[in-house]
Design a protein around this motif. Structure first.
Motif, PDB file in Angstrom:
ATOM      1  N   GLU A  29       0.830  -1.213   0.000  1.00 45.21           N
ATOM      2  CA  GLU A  29       0.000   0.000   0.000  1.00 45.21           C
ATOM      3  C   GLU A  29       0.855   1.250   0.000  1.00 45.21           C
ATOM      4  OE1 GLU A  29      -3.357   0.995  -0.380  1.00 45.21           O
ATOM      5  OE2 GLU A  29      -3.263  -1.081  -0.990  1.00 45.21           O
ATOM      6  N   PHE A  33       0.802   4.237  -2.691  1.00 44.32           N
ATOM      7  CA  PHE A  33       0.633   5.624  -2.270  1.00 44.32           C
ATOM      8  C   PHE A  33       1.769   6.498  -2.808  1.00 44.32           C
ATOM      9  CE2 PHE A  33       1.685   8.927   0.908  1.00 44.32           C
ATOM     10  CZ  PHE A  33       0.595   9.742   0.698  1.00 44.32           C
ATOM     11  N   LEU A  55      -2.349  11.710   2.470  1.00 42.09           N
ATOM     12  CA  LEU A  55      -2.499  10.496   3.285  1.00 42.09           C
ATOM     13  C   LEU A  55      -3.928  10.337   3.782  1.00 42.09           C
ATOM     14  CD1 LEU A  55       0.675  10.231   5.539  1.00 42.09           C
ATOM     15  CD2 LEU A  55      -0.324   8.407   4.165  1.00 42.09           C
ATOM     16  N   TYR A  58      -6.122   9.359   0.884  1.00 39.00           N
ATOM     17  CA  TYR A  58      -5.813   8.001   0.425  1.00 39.00           C
ATOM     18  C   TYR A  58      -6.313   6.937   1.403  1.00 39.00           C
ATOM     19  CZ  TYR A  58      -3.112   4.067  -1.368  1.00 39.00           C
ATOM     20  OH  TYR A  58      -2.740   2.849  -1.868  1.00 39.00           O
ATOM     21  N   THR A  59      -6.122   7.180   2.700  1.00 38.54           N
ATOM     22  CA  THR A  59      -6.465   6.160   3.702  1.00 38.54           C
ATOM     23  C   THR A  59      -7.844   6.340   4.312  1.00 38.54           C
ATOM     24  OG1 THR A  59      -5.488   7.414   5.536  1.00 38.54           O
ATOM     25  CG2 THR A  59      -4.038   5.875   4.339  1.00 38.54           C
TER      26      THR A  59
END
Length: 75
Positions: A29, A33, A55, A58-59
């Motif tokens: 992952e 990313f 971040l 994305y998460t």
């Protein structure tokens, strides 16, 4: 003495922060990313606020505490 502090604060710290992000995301992952980040910020300056925003997008998680402790703080 001062050069050592500069080096560890500027260079080692950044590598450690990215290492901790990799630990939290997992290697696969994290690499996905980083590819996204590289494509999005090609020829641009990536600042800490940009990294946090990317971040979080994305998460789907809040990274505020992590950044306050390890990027901006003395963690």
């Amino acid at each position: 003495k001062h050069l050592f502090g500069l080096f560890t604060g500027a260079y080692d710290r950044g590598a450690k922060v990215y290492g901790m992000i990799e630990d939290r995301l997992g290697e696969a992952e994290f690499m996905t990313f980083i590819r996204h980040l590289t494509a999005a910020y090609r020829w641009r300056v990536l600042e800490a606020a940009d990294l946090r925003r990317e971040l979080e997008a994305y998460t789907g998680r809040d990274w505020r505490e992590f950044f306050e402790r390890w990027v901006y703080g003395r963690g």
